[in-house]
Design an enzyme around this catalytic site. Structure first.
Site, short mmCIF file in Angstrom:
data_model
loop_
_atom_site.label_atom_id
_atom_site.label_comp_id
_atom_site.label_asym_id
_atom_site.label_seq_id
_atom_site.Cartn_x
_atom_site.Cartn_y
_atom_site.Cartn_z
N ASP A 187 45.04 27.39 38.72
CA ASP A 187 44.07 28.29 38.01
C ASP A 187 43.01 27.87 38.84
O ASP A 187 42.83 26.23 38.14
CB ASP A 187 44.19 29.00 36.98
CG ASP A 187 44.09 29.81 36.60
OD1 ASP A 187 42.97 30.23 36.89
OD2 ASP A 187 43.56 30.94 35.42
N ASP A 188 42.21 28.37 38.72
CA ASP A 188 41.19 28.13 39.52
C ASP A 188 41.53 25.55 40.38
O ASP A 188 40.77 25.10 40.25
CB ASP A 188 39.85 26.91 38.55
CG ASP A 188 39.49 28.39 38.09
OD1 ASP A 188 39.81 29.64 38.56
OD2 ASP A 188 38.64 28.21 37.12
N ARG A 193 44.81 38.68 42.08
CA ARG A 193 45.94 39.02 40.95
C ARG A 193 46.29 40.69 41.44
O ARG A 193 46.94 41.54 41.22
CB ARG A 193 46.25 39.32 39.58
CG ARG A 193 46.19 37.09 39.62
CD ARG A 193 46.38 36.34 37.91
NE ARG A 193 45.66 35.29 37.70
CZ ARG A 193 45.87 34.40 37.90
NH1 ARG A 193 47.97 34.96 37.73
NH2 ARG A 193 45.55 33.31 37.67
N HIS A 227 46.24 38.69 32.98
CA HIS A 227 45.28 39.09 33.55
C HIS A 227 44.23 40.53 34.55
O HIS A 227 43.81 40.52 34.66
CB HIS A 227 44.19 38.10 34.02
CG HIS A 227 43.30 36.99 33.60
ND1 HIS A 227 41.86 36.82 33.37
CD2 HIS A 227 43.96 37.17 32.24
CE1 HIS A 227 41.65 35.87 32.29
NE2 HIS A 227 42.57 36.20 31.24
N ASP A 230 44.66 30.12 42.85
CA ASP A 230 44.20 31.97 42.50
C ASP A 230 42.26 32.24 43.13
O ASP A 230 42.62 33.48 43.42
CB ASP A 230 44.65 32.46 41.42
CG ASP A 230 43.26 31.53 40.47
OD1 ASP A 230 42.93 30.63 40.64
OD2 ASP A 230 43.62 31.92 39.13
N ASN A 231 42.28 30.87 43.53
CA ASN A 231 40.16 30.78 44.10
C ASN A 231 39.82 29.78 44.07
O ASN A 231 41.19 29.08 43.83
CB ASN A 231 39.83 31.88 43.17
CG ASN A 231 39.96 32.15 41.42
OD1 ASN A 231 40.40 32.38 40.80
ND2 ASN A 231 39.01 30.25 41.10
N LYS A 284 34.07 28.97 43.11
CA LYS A 284 34.60 30.11 42.81
C LYS A 284 33.50 31.31 42.51
O LYS A 284 32.45 30.66 41.90
CB LYS A 284 35.31 30.14 41.57
CG LYS A 284 35.69 31.08 40.29
CD LYS A 284 36.67 30.43 39.85
CE LYS A 284 36.87 32.04 38.22
NZ LYS A 284 37.52 31.32 36.63
#
Length: 527
Positions: free
Chosen positions: A26-27, A68, A127, A320-321, A374
């Site tokens: 995540d990130d 997602r 999310h 995810d990004n 991001k």
């Protein structure tokens, strides 16, 4: 004399369908793993990357929820209901692509794999809907433990609503305990889920979607201690070190220069001694988060090996990004909560009652060699580390350069499972067709690119726009306000997007804008 009766041959057992394990950071920035140039030890993920197939040009959405939604729908986030994140503009209110949750115009990946005979599990970040009706169990997961916040790691505190760190365990709402540690909890849950149903003999789809290293930067004391003093030389020196390692690994051209610090950000030498100590501590905690993620991934891999399922599991890892460079703890409404709740003294940074982000200069390091972070359509926002480990591919230690995207994962996983998307109707309701394409032909080395006509991928979130077609890319940065315009880059010789060719290549820009108009129309963007 009669011929002896022949015993019919025993039919061959059908080939085992593979398990599918999708691990997401995540990130996590492009350069944050050892295999991508980092000094942070990540041996388990490095082994998957080095013994698997790397996707050199893999793209997500600009932020987590849009990404997602594309994973679970196989289409652009606007069609899936997540064309917005963190609040709608007035023109988006009530519009079908801007609900901020995975809508029911799509057939969910988890539903489709469950229908195909897979056990389906998720542990970590969802999310895509806060309510039970829009949660992971309602969208096809047999077992689920998911964060409703995604912005806390240690203990029961988080900034949303009542200040508690809340989760959905199956369909039940629960609050984290004082000894809770997210990375450990997700890992243990996933192993527990697989083991609970193993006797059934079914393949599984497991989405292990860690919330590390998303803000706030928090990790166990003993993990942080492993990195004490390692970042005292500062973010500028570390940036050059990672860039040099990426060149040595052959990940970027030898003449790549990377991207400059964001405008207004100080050089390391300009900081006071106290500012340097605080900054170094932030990165120590961040590195601990990445290291701990890798350690716990190793526990899952060891478990799969112990039950004889490692070689029959298609494992994919992505972020995810891109890296997050904001400082939300310094802005309302988070600022007021942090001032009341948290101890952000140097000695306490990284503990469960601290609440900080590591900021734009360390995030620039994480994003190397790309520019921006991001939330943007630049490479630093959407181009992520991605690799597949699956022994039957027979392609260990290779890489593919064709452009892939997260919406391609649904058709890829369905092909692996030997099933197909239902088309225009699912369980009596109309659904949209898949826009992604299976990556398996490219992963097998059968084609150079999985995409055909039209051969481009695109993004939009909050006015941030981007289109990539071949080596060419256009980007619109809405943060430039009245100065915003389309910028054109040739990624073949400018991976850091530093040389805008919009004025010198007007014909190429016009060609790219045709793709943008097509993207805008296909995905019903507003405006």
């Amino acid at each position: 004399m009669a011929a002896p009766e022949q015993t019919p041959p025993t039919p061959a057992a059908p080939p085992r369908r593979p398990n599918i394990l999708y691990i997401a950071g995540d990130d996590l920035g492009f350069s944050d793993l050892g295999a991508y140039g980092s000094e942070i030890p990540t041996p388990n993920l490095d082994a998957l990357a080095n013994n698997g197939v790397r996707l050199k040009n893999f793209y997500t959405g600009p932020a987590c929820s849009p990404t997602r939604s594309m994973i679970f729908s196989g289409m652009d986030s606007h069609l899936a209901g997540v064309g917005v994140m963190g609040g709608s503009r007035p023109e988006h209110k009530g519009q079908p692509g801007y609900q901020g949750r995975l809508n029911f115009h799509v057939a969910s990946l988890a539903d489709l794999l469950k229908d195909a005979g897979y056990n389906t599990y998720i542990a970590g970040k969802w999310h895509l809907g806060w309510s039970e009706e829009t949660g992971p169990v309602a969208r096809g997961f047999r077992r689920a433990f998911v964060s409703l916040d995604g912005a806390a790691h240690l203990g029961p505190f988080s900034w949303n609503d009542d200040g508690t760190n809340r989760y959905r365990d199956g369909t039940q709402l629960v609050t984290a305990s004082h000894d809770f540690y997210s990375t450990r909890a997700y890992t243990e849950k996933m192993i527990e889920y697989i083991e609970a149903d193993r006797a059934e003999g079914k393949p599984f789809f497991a989405f292990l979607t860690y919330t590390a290293p998303h803000w706030p930067v928090q990790a166990p004391d003993e993990a942080i201690a492993r990195f004490k003093g390692k970042y005292d030389a500062g973010y500028d020196a570390l940036y050059e070190q990672r860039l040099a390692r990426q060149k040595a690994l052959g990940l970027i051209p030898a003449d790549a220069k990377g991207a400059p610090r964001a405008e207004g950000q100080p050089a390391w030498e300009e900081l006071t001694g106290e500012e340097r100590r605080i900054e170094a501590r932030k990165m120590e905690v961040y590195a601990a988060m990445v290291s701990e993620l890798d350690i716990h991934v190793g526990k899952v891999l060891d478990y799969l090996k112990s039950i004889g399922e490692f070689d029959n599991t298609f494992i994919i890892f992505t972020s995810d990004n891109g890296a997050e460079g904001g400082r939300r703890e310094t802005m309302s409404p988070l600022k007021e909560w942090v001032e009341k709740c948290c101890d952000n003294s140097l000695e306490n940074l990284g503990r469960g009652d601290s609440y900080i982000m590591y900021g734009p200069n360390w995030a620039r390091v994480s994003a190397a060699p790309f520019s921006h972070l991001k939330g943007s359509g630049y490479e630093g926002g959407v181009h992520v580390p991605a690799f597949v480990h699956y022994a039957p591919l027979g392609r260990a230690g290779t890489s593919v350069a064709g452009v892939g995207a997260v919406m391609d994962l649904l058709p890829t996983f369905l092909e692996l499972a030997g099933t197909a998307h239902p088309g225009s109707t699912y369980k009596g309701r109309p659904v949209l067709p898949v826009a992604g394409v299976s990556l398996l032909p490219m992963l097998r080395g059968e084609v150079d690119s999985p995409r055909r006509d039209p051969d481009y991928v695109g993004w939009e979130l909050g006015g941030q726009r981007g289109i990539r077609a071949g080596d060419w890319k256009i980007v619109w940065d809405s943060r430039e306000g009245d100065q915003a315009r389309w910028r054109l880059f040739n990624l073949a010789n400018d991976i850091s997007e530093q040389n805008d060719l919009a004025e010198s290549e007007p014909d190429r820009l016009a060609e790219m804008l045709v793709f943008w108009e097509d993207y805008h129309m296909r995905n019903h963007l507003i405006p």
